[in-house]
Design a protein around this motif. Structure first.
Motif, PDB file in Angstrom:
ATOM      1  N   HIS A   1       0.818  -1.222   0.000  1.00 30.61           N
ATOM      2  CA  HIS A   1       0.000   0.000   0.000  1.00 30.61           C
ATOM      3  C   HIS A   1       0.848   1.268   0.000  1.00 30.61           C
ATOM      4  O   HIS A   1       0.432   2.294   0.539  1.00 30.61           O
ATOM      5  CB  HIS A   1      -0.964   0.010   1.192  1.00 30.61           C
ATOM      6  N   GLU A   2       2.019   1.209  -0.622  1.00 32.88           N
ATOM      7  CA  GLU A   2       2.859   2.391  -0.767  1.00 32.88           C
ATOM      8  C   GLU A   2       3.069   2.696  -2.243  1.00 32.88           C
ATOM      9  O   GLU A   2       3.155   1.786  -3.074  1.00 32.88           O
ATOM     10  CB  GLU A   2       4.205   2.201  -0.066  1.00 32.88           C
ATOM     11  N   LEU A   3       3.146   3.983  -2.531  1.00 32.95           N
ATOM     12  CA  LEU A   3       3.334   4.433  -3.911  1.00 32.95           C
ATOM     13  C   LEU A   3       4.571   5.305  -3.985  1.00 32.95           C
ATOM     14  O   LEU A   3       4.796   6.170  -3.141  1.00 32.95           O
ATOM     15  CB  LEU A   3       2.105   5.214  -4.388  1.00 32.95           C
ATOM     16  N   LEU A   4       5.388   5.058  -4.998  1.00 30.25           N
ATOM     17  CA  LEU A   4       6.561   5.877  -5.268  1.00 30.25           C
ATOM     18  C   LEU A   4       6.348   6.579  -6.601  1.00 30.25           C
ATOM     19  O   LEU A   4       5.903   5.949  -7.568  1.00 30.25           O
ATOM     20  CB  LEU A   4       7.815   5.013  -5.334  1.00 30.25           C
ATOM     21  N   PHE A   5       6.647   7.865  -6.654  1.00 27.87           N
ATOM     22  CA  PHE A   5       6.537   8.556  -7.937  1.00 27.87           C
ATOM     23  C   PHE A   5       7.815   9.330  -8.219  1.00 27.87           C
ATOM     24  O   PHE A   5       8.516   9.767  -7.311  1.00 27.87           O
ATOM     25  CB  PHE A   5       5.316   9.494  -7.964  1.00 27.87           C
TER      26      PHE A   5
ATOM     27  N   LEU B   1      -7.194   8.985 -10.515  1.00 27.57           N
ATOM     28  CA  LEU B   1      -5.980   8.435  -9.894  1.00 27.57           C
ATOM     29  C   LEU B   1      -5.128   9.542  -9.291  1.00 27.57           C
ATOM     30  O   LEU B   1      -4.709   9.466  -8.127  1.00 27.57           O
ATOM     31  CB  LEU B   1      -5.173   7.665 -10.944  1.00 27.57           C
ATOM     32  N   LEU B   2      -4.871  10.590 -10.060  1.00 31.64           N
ATOM     33  CA  LEU B   2      -4.016  11.670  -9.585  1.00 31.64           C
ATOM     34  C   LEU B   2      -4.672  12.452  -8.452  1.00 31.64           C
ATOM     35  O   LEU B   2      -3.988  12.959  -7.558  1.00 31.64           O
ATOM     36  CB  LEU B   2      -3.651  12.600 -10.744  1.00 31.64           C
TER      37      LEU B   2
ATOM     38  N   LYS C   1       7.646   9.078  -1.686  1.00 34.83           N
ATOM     39  CA  LYS C   1       6.881   7.889  -1.310  1.00 34.83           C
ATOM     40  C   LYS C   1       5.669   8.290  -0.487  1.00 34.83           C
ATOM     41  O   LYS C   1       5.764   9.115   0.414  1.00 34.83           O
ATOM     42  CB  LYS C   1       7.762   6.916  -0.516  1.00 34.83           C
ATOM     43  N   ILE C   2       4.513   7.677  -0.813  1.00 33.79           N
ATOM     44  CA  ILE C   2       3.261   7.967  -0.114  1.00 33.79           C
ATOM     45  C   ILE C   2       2.676   6.661   0.390  1.00 33.79           C
ATOM     46  O   ILE C   2       2.588   5.674  -0.352  1.00 33.79           O
ATOM     47  CB  ILE C   2       2.239   8.642  -1.054  1.00 33.79           C
ATOM     48  N   SER C   3       2.264   6.652   1.660  1.00 32.42           N
ATOM     49  CA  SER C   3       1.598   5.478   2.232  1.00 32.42           C
ATOM     50  C   SER C   3       0.089   5.696   2.211  1.00 32.42           C
ATOM     51  O   SER C   3      -0.391   6.792   2.507  1.00 32.42           O
ATOM     52  CB  SER C   3       2.070   5.244   3.672  1.00 32.42           C
ATOM     53  N   PHE C   4      -0.669   4.643   1.886  1.00 35.52           N
ATOM     54  CA  PHE C   4      -2.123   4.726   1.791  1.00 35.52           C
ATOM     55  C   PHE C   4      -2.783   3.863   2.858  1.00 35.52           C
ATOM     56  O   PHE C   4      -2.359   2.732   3.101  1.00 35.52           O
ATOM     57  CB  PHE C   4      -2.597   4.261   0.407  1.00 35.52           C
ATOM     58  N   LYS C   5      -3.802   4.407   3.482  1.00 31.33           N
ATOM     59  CA  LYS C   5      -4.619   3.618   4.393  1.00 31.33           C
ATOM     60  C   LYS C   5      -5.450   2.623   3.578  1.00 31.33           C
ATOM     61  O   LYS C   5      -5.496   2.704   2.345  1.00 31.33           O
ATOM     62  CB  LYS C   5      -5.512   4.536   5.226  1.00 31.33           C
ATOM     63  N   ALA C   6      -6.123   1.695   4.250  1.00 31.57           N
ATOM     64  CA  ALA C   6      -6.796   0.580   3.571  1.00 31.57           C
ATOM     65  C   ALA C   6      -7.827   1.049   2.534  1.00 31.57           C
ATOM     66  O   ALA C   6      -7.828   0.572   1.395  1.00 31.57           O
ATOM     67  CB  ALA C   6      -7.458  -0.341   4.592  1.00 31.57           C
ATOM     68  N   ALA C   7      -8.700   1.965   2.925  1.00 31.00           N
ATOM     69  CA  ALA C   7      -9.781   2.380   2.014  1.00 31.00           C
ATOM     70  C   ALA C   7      -9.254   3.078   0.759  1.00 31.00           C
ATOM     71  O   ALA C   7      -9.597   2.687  -0.366  1.00 31.00           O
ATOM     72  CB  ALA C   7     -10.788   3.264   2.752  1.00 31.00           C
ATOM     73  N   PRO C   8      -8.400   4.114   0.890  1.00 32.75           N
ATOM     74  CA  PRO C   8      -7.872   4.725  -0.339  1.00 32.75           C
ATOM     75  C   PRO C   8      -6.984   3.782  -1.143  1.00 32.75           C
ATOM     76  O   PRO C   8      -6.937   3.871  -2.373  1.00 32.75           O
ATOM     77  CB  PRO C   8      -7.093   5.940   0.169  1.00 32.75           C
ATOM     78  N   ALA C   9      -6.292   2.851  -0.475  1.00 31.55           N
ATOM     79  CA  ALA C   9      -5.475   1.877  -1.215  1.00 31.55           C
ATOM     80  C   ALA C   9      -6.360   0.986  -2.078  1.00 31.55           C
ATOM     81  O   ALA C   9      -6.009   0.657  -3.226  1.00 31.55           O
ATOM     82  CB  ALA C   9      -4.657   1.030  -0.247  1.00 31.55           C
ATOM     83  N   THR C  10      -7.511   0.613  -1.553  1.00 30.36           N
ATOM     84  CA  THR C  10      -8.465  -0.201  -2.321  1.00 30.36           C
ATOM     85  C   THR C  10      -8.981   0.573  -3.531  1.00 30.36           C
ATOM     86  O   THR C  10      -9.086   0.033  -4.634  1.00 30.36           O
ATOM     87  CB  THR C  10      -9.637  -0.635  -1.426  1.00 30.36           C
ATOM     88  N   ARG C  11      -9.297   1.865  -3.321  1.00 30.89           N
ATOM     89  CA  ARG C  11      -9.770   2.693  -4.444  1.00 30.89           C
ATOM     90  C   ARG C  11      -8.675   2.839  -5.483  1.00 30.89           C
ATOM     91  O   ARG C  11      -8.928   2.768  -6.694  1.00 30.89           O
ATOM     92  CB  ARG C  11     -10.206   4.067  -3.938  1.00 30.89           C
ATOM     93  N   LEU C  12      -7.435   3.059  -5.009  1.00 32.20           N
ATOM     94  CA  LEU C  12      -6.319   3.242  -5.940  1.00 32.20           C
ATOM     95  C   LEU C  12      -6.109   1.994  -6.783  1.00 32.20           C
ATOM     96  O   LEU C  12      -5.922   2.082  -8.006  1.00 32.20           O
ATOM     97  CB  LEU C  12      -5.059   3.566  -5.140  1.00 32.20           C
TER      98      LEU C  12
ATOM     99  N   GLU D   1      -6.658  -0.839 -11.954  1.00 34.40           N
ATOM    100  CA  GLU D   1      -7.201  -1.995 -12.672  1.00 34.40           C
ATOM    101  C   GLU D   1      -8.066  -1.548 -13.844  1.00 34.40           C
ATOM    102  O   GLU D   1      -8.038  -2.156 -14.924  1.00 34.40           O
ATOM    103  CB  GLU D   1      -7.998  -2.867 -11.703  1.00 34.40           C
ATOM    104  N   ILE D   2      -8.843  -0.479 -13.656  1.00 36.89           N
ATOM    105  CA  ILE D   2      -9.653   0.048 -14.760  1.00 36.89           C
ATOM    106  C   ILE D   2      -8.746   0.586 -15.867  1.00 36.89           C
ATOM    107  O   ILE D   2      -8.988   0.340 -17.055  1.00 36.89           O
ATOM    108  CB  ILE D   2     -10.605   1.156 -14.249  1.00 36.89           C
ATOM    109  N   LEU D   3      -7.698   1.311 -15.489  1.00 31.62           N
ATOM    110  CA  LEU D   3      -6.768   1.814 -16.493  1.00 31.62           C
ATOM    111  C   LEU D   3      -6.115   0.669 -17.267  1.00 31.62           C
ATOM    112  O   LEU D   3      -5.952   0.740 -18.494  1.00 31.62           O
ATOM    113  CB  LEU D   3      -5.692   2.678 -15.828  1.00 31.62           C
TER     114      LEU D   3
END
Length: 284
Positions: A70-74, A159-160, A120-131, A136-138
């Motif tokens: 549940h972490e994102l690096l950009f 997404l952004l 790096k950004i950490s996501f909690k469970a709910a936003p991680a699920t949305r992300l 997946e749609i993309l």
């Protein structure tokens, strides 16, 4: 250093947009197609890695980041990217797109200027699920090259927006005037870096006093405006030494806008603890 300026041009997954997504079972280049693209590259586009399950290590400029569940690096255009030797975990998404895609989106996303200097950004469970759902749609949309671009852009906007919200979650809202001014400062510095803009010039451009500019830059970066610009110039010097072709101190200084190579050498040694020659020798 690998050159990947043409990767999106040649391997975009949409006929009308320069965009590409990769997951464990989708989008990987063949060994033959991937051969020209080395693990270390200067990015010409925006890059995102979202780890759903697993962990990896990824380099941005001269920093190493451990990225887990549940972490994102950009990373941003013109930054150096160092890909890991191993995989990105058991479940992940990688996404790349360039300024053309960004220019067709309906708003700006302040996090893309990275004003808080956190890749790096950490996501909690709910936003991680949305992300994950948006990725997946993309992926589904990009599985067909003739997908209508507006559909892709609509979900890229979502997404952004999710990422922008998470980036500023524990900070003031990006609409806050002080943060907006700091973002304006960063943009001005990036666009005029080798011109060595005067602090008074930047303050005037942002409709601020020099004292107000100092307080804002100090609040968000921990540095004075002058030190911020100097650090950015030294980072660019280190990038060019680390990933570029060998060049003399004089040439490097002039490329970065310094009229006095000796002054540049003193700044470099003060910032890194090494002379330019010593830094390059250690790399070799």
């Amino acid at each position: 250093m690998g050159k990947i300026d043409s990767l999106l041009k040649h391997f975009s997954q949409n006929n009308q947009l320069p965009i590409r997504i990769v997951s464990p079972g989708f989008g990987h280049l063949s060994e033959e197609d991937a051969a020209p693209y080395q693990r270390t590259n200067r990015l010409p586009y925006y890059f995102f890695l979202f780890v759903v399950d697993g962990n990896t290590q990824h380099g941005v400029d001269l920093e190493k980041f451990d990225v887990g569940n549940h972490e994102l690096l950009f990373s941003l255009p013109h930054q150096m990217q160092q890909l890991p030797a191993a995989t990105h975990g058991t479940d992940y998404y990688k996404l790349g797109f360039d300024e053309e895609c960004l220019s067709r989106l309906p708003k700006q996303y302040p996090f893309l200027l990275n004003p808080l200097h956190q890749h790096k950004i950490s996501f909690k469970a709910a936003p991680a699920t949305r992300l994950k759902a948006i990725f997946e749609i993309l992926l589904d949309l990009l599985a067909t090259p003739d997908t209508e671009p507006e559909l892709i852009l609509a979900h890229l906007n979502s997404l952004l927006t999710e990422i922008n919200t998470a980036y500023f979650f524990e900070q003031q809202k990006p609409a806050d005037d002080k943060l907006s001014k700091f973002i304006g400062f960063k943009v001005f510095v990036e666009n005029n870096l080798t011109d060595h803009p005067a602090i008074s010039q930047i303050a005037e451009k942002l409709a601020l006093s020099t004292d107000s500019l100092y307080q804002i830059v100090k609040q968000y970066s921990g540095l004075s405006p002058k030190a911020f610009i100097t650090n950015r110039l030294i980072l660019e010097a280190r990038r060019r030494l680390h990933y570029g072709e060998p060049s003399s101190v004089k040439t490097l200084a002039f490329e970065l806008g310094f009229n006095d190579p000796d002054y540049f050498s003193r700044l470099f040694k003060k910032a890194t603890g090494k002379t330019v020659a010593g830094f390059f020798r250690d790399l070799s």
